[in-house]
Scaffold this motif. Structure first.
Motif, mmCIF file in Angstrom:
data_model
loop_
_atom_site.group_PDB
_atom_site.id
_atom_site.type_symbol
_atom_site.label_atom_id
_atom_site.label_comp_id
_atom_site.label_asym_id
_atom_site.label_seq_id
_atom_site.Cartn_x
_atom_site.Cartn_y
_atom_site.Cartn_z
ATOM 1 N N UNK A 173 79.402 58.330 6.894
ATOM 2 C CA UNK A 173 80.510 57.669 7.608
ATOM 3 C C UNK A 173 80.776 56.296 7.014
ATOM 4 N N UNK A 174 79.717 55.554 6.724
ATOM 5 C CA UNK A 174 79.912 54.196 6.191
ATOM 6 C C UNK A 174 80.487 54.235 4.779
ATOM 7 N N UNK A 175 80.273 55.343 4.092
ATOM 8 C CA UNK A 175 80.807 55.467 2.730
ATOM 9 C C UNK A 175 82.254 55.967 2.734
ATOM 10 N N UNK A 176 82.525 56.981 3.562
ATOM 11 C CA UNK A 176 83.834 57.621 3.477
ATOM 12 C C UNK A 176 84.658 57.543 4.755
ATOM 13 N N UNK A 177 83.978 57.445 5.898
ATOM 14 C CA UNK A 177 84.679 57.505 7.173
ATOM 15 C C UNK A 177 84.929 58.945 7.583
ATOM 16 N N UNK A 178 85.057 59.125 8.885
ATOM 17 C CA UNK A 178 85.396 60.433 9.439
ATOM 18 C C UNK A 178 86.613 60.238 10.330
ATOM 19 N N UNK A 183 93.243 49.720 13.017
ATOM 20 C CA UNK A 183 92.372 50.839 12.642
ATOM 21 C C UNK A 183 92.711 51.360 11.246
ATOM 22 N N UNK A 196 75.254 58.739 9.099
ATOM 23 C CA UNK A 196 75.701 57.336 9.141
ATOM 24 C C UNK A 196 76.039 56.833 7.736
ATOM 25 N N UNK A 246 78.453 61.986 13.864
ATOM 26 C CA UNK A 246 79.033 60.705 13.463
ATOM 27 C C UNK A 246 77.965 59.636 13.244
ATOM 28 N N UNK A 259 93.612 49.347 8.787
ATOM 29 C CA UNK A 259 92.926 48.380 7.918
ATOM 30 C C UNK A 259 91.441 48.730 7.827
ATOM 31 N N UNK A 260 90.856 49.009 8.985
ATOM 32 C CA UNK A 260 89.434 49.337 9.019
ATOM 33 C C UNK A 260 89.146 50.669 8.319
ATOM 34 N N UNK A 261 90.108 51.560 8.382
ATOM 35 C CA UNK A 261 89.929 52.876 7.741
ATOM 36 C C UNK A 261 90.017 52.780 6.226
ATOM 37 N N UNK A 262 90.401 51.610 5.733
ATOM 38 C CA UNK A 262 90.439 51.427 4.287
ATOM 39 C C UNK A 262 91.777 51.747 3.653
ATOM 40 N N UNK A 266 88.219 60.734 13.423
ATOM 41 C CA UNK A 266 87.573 61.107 14.679
ATOM 42 C C UNK A 266 88.429 60.752 15.878
ATOM 43 N N UNK A 277 93.445 58.956 14.197
ATOM 44 C CA UNK A 277 92.545 59.851 13.458
ATOM 45 C C UNK A 277 93.197 60.357 12.183
#
Lengths: 248, 302
Positions: free
Chosen positions: B74-79, B101, B71, B53, B103-106, B81, B149
């Motif tokens: 993760x910052x581009x697509x997310x995992x 979460x 990193x 991660x 919202x943060x997940x996009x 988790x 997740x």
């Protein structure tokens, strides 16, 4: 800036307001509110309308309202970054598509804007009940304080787990050493004099704040030092955030 | 998809003490695969996931996801988790945690409520949605963790001890959820103490001990041959069966435990017992192929 992070800003802002801003706000409201109420209602006459009213208001302002600047700042920045790391929240936050640096820069900016606005509102309300206070000078002072010491807090939070203690300690030490270091008969040993120079220039900040409040020309040399110190701390904080592991 | 090349991670204390957590791990995990990671406590499982991660960097070696630094990925697509250590602000409600979460997940703003509703229904946490996280039981909190997740459609899914705290019903349900997550382009990694769980969910299992990969077992092609111990349930003729195998014991339940034998010997003994009147109800290896591999790789319980 990522759209998801921008959208998340409302939660960062409300977290600051509901978890960090209310306590210093309550303290200041009590510290200033009680004497103001007494001064207005207890005697035969509103004390602020007497010839000594402006001086009384200024003394009260300096003794209570301005305390929001250090208190509010401490609550705003201490534990924000280190807390996410210590408590493990980073595992959830930063498994999402979020740039760590952007996340904390946004948090820093939103908290800073809220901090300045809250201070401006406190000053405005105080002026309504006592003697008019300049809101724009209050804003300038809050901005300078936040930029200098907020940046120090950001750096310490990115670097260590004990940023709250360190921020308070650094601030207190600077307030203690710097006035002594500039005396013609400097009583400090050499190392303490060097330390006083390395610590955040809070004495210069205080001088600038006084110049702003008293409508005197601001010492631009001191202003540049304060701004440069804040900028260096801010940049160092971002570098640490970018390079240091989240899990440590 | 995910490539670990000679990855090592050593923790260093302030006083210079070094603790190797992961040593020289080389592993390729392809898209569409479900990889299990098994190992005893302190084997290095969670450190490998933290490296995946991008929460820390390897001391040496290279680790990439889709060809880039973890990193960056993760910052581009997310995992997707689920950490082993569930840590969220406990004053959040289950629903507000999922909304934040999401919202943060996009998740697009117009779909956040729908997506949150979907995972709330999937994990059946409707009655707990307005409860603060601190008021949830361990199992329900874990379900919130699984729900968050599943908020995004990430290409990489990582579960660390996903059924920890779940009751048997939800442990079974989790298997269905993972089955539903499987798709050609998605890589799923599950670290678990439960070998049974990994055997059912994973395509391959990496057995880790002392920070090293001791063995990688392909679950579906696990050898059914070799010497194994068995337990036999019978409707009749337990003694006749036990007599066919040296060291076999008849348990008080009427079952027979057969000591390790190879398959030809097993079949011969079974045939003789059946011919002698034994009526077999079931025959089960005492250890699965994965359990055998695990025990031979890391030894018995510590």
């Amino acid at each position: 800036m990522q759209q998801n992070l921008v959208a998340y800003g409302r939660y960062q802002l409300t977290d600051y307001l509901l978890q960090k801003a209310w306590l210093p706000l309550l303290l200041i409201a009590l510290m200033a509110g009680v004497p103001v109420y007494v001064a207005i209602h207890a005697g035969a006459q509103n004390q602020f309308l007497t010839p000594n009213g402006p001086q009384f208001a200024t003394a009260l302002f300096n003794g209570t309202i301005t305390l929001f600047l250090p208190l509010g700042l401490f609550f705003a920045v201490a534990g924000t970054i280190s807390g996410d790391r210590i408590k493990g929240y980073y595992r959830f936050l930063f498994s999402k598509p979020v740039n760590v640096v952007n996340y904390y820069v946004q948090q820093f900016v939103l908290s800073g804007v809220a901090y300045v606005v809250i201070y401006a509102v406190i000053v405005w309300i105080f002026g309504l009940f006592t003697v008019h206070q300049s809101v724009h000078r209050a804003v300038e002072n809050a901005l300078l304080t936040y930029f200098l010491m907020g940046s120090v807090g950001l750096f310490l939070g990115a670097l260590t787990r004990s940023d709250g203690v360190l921020l308070g300690g650094v601030w207190a030490l600077a307030l203690l050493l710097q006035p002594l270091a500039i005396l013609p008969t400097n009583p400090l040993p050499y190392w303490a004099t060097v330390l006083a120079k390395v610590l955040p220039p809070v004495l210069k900040l205080d001088a600038i704040r006084t110049q702003i409040y008293t409508i005197q020309p601001v010492d631009t040399h001191d202003l540049w030092i304060v701004l440069a110190y804040g900028a260096v701390m801010f940049a160092a904080g971002l570098i640490v955030l970018r390079r240091a592991p989240l899990a440590r | 998809m995910i490539a670990l090349s000679a990855v090592s991670k050593t923790y260093r204390s302030l006083f210079g003490k070094q603790v190797p957590a992961v040593q020289d791990v080389t592993l390729d995990i392809v898209a569409g695969e479900v990889l299990g990671i098994a190992g005893p406590n302190g084997a290095g499982k969670s450190t490998i996931l933290a490296l995946l991660l991008g929460y820390m960097r390897p001391t040496s070696g290279h680790l990439t996801i889709d060809g880039v630094d973890p990193r960056v990925f993760v910052e581009r697509e997310g995992i997707s988790y689920l950490p082993e250590l569930m840590a969220l602000p406990m004053h959040w409600t289950a629903e507000s945690a999922l909304t934040r979460l999401a919202v943060l997940a996009g998740v697009p703003s117009n779909l956040v409520a729908l997506e949150v509703e979907r995972v709330i229904e999937l994990l059946q946490i409707e009655e707990h949605r307005n409860k603060r996280l601190k008021a949830l039981s361990k199992g329900n909190f874990q379900r919130v963790g699984i729900a968050q997740a599943l908020l995004s459609n990430a290409r990489v899914v990582v579960f660390d001890e996903p059924t920890h705290g779940l009751d048997p019903v939800w442990t079974l349900r989790f298997r269905d959820i993972v089955a539903g997550l499987k798709r050609p382009g998605r890589t799923i990694i599950i670290a678990s103490h439960s070998l049974d769980e990994l055997e059912r969910l994973a395509d391959r299992v990496a057995i880790i001990d002392h920070g090293r990969i001791q063995r990688i077992v392909s679950v579906n092609s696990a050898p059914a041959t070799g010497v194994m111990a068995f337990r036999v349930r019978l409707a009749a003729g337990a003694d006749a069966l036990a007599a066919q195998f040296t060291g076999a014991t008849v348990l008080p339940s009427g079952e027979v435990e057969i000591p390790p034998v190879d398959l030809p010997a097993l079949n011969a003994g079974m045939a003789a017992a059946i011919a002698g009147g034994a009526l077999i109800a079931s025959l089960t290896p005492r250890e699965s192929a994965l359990e055998q591999a695990f025990h031979s790789a890391v030894g018995g319980p510590r």
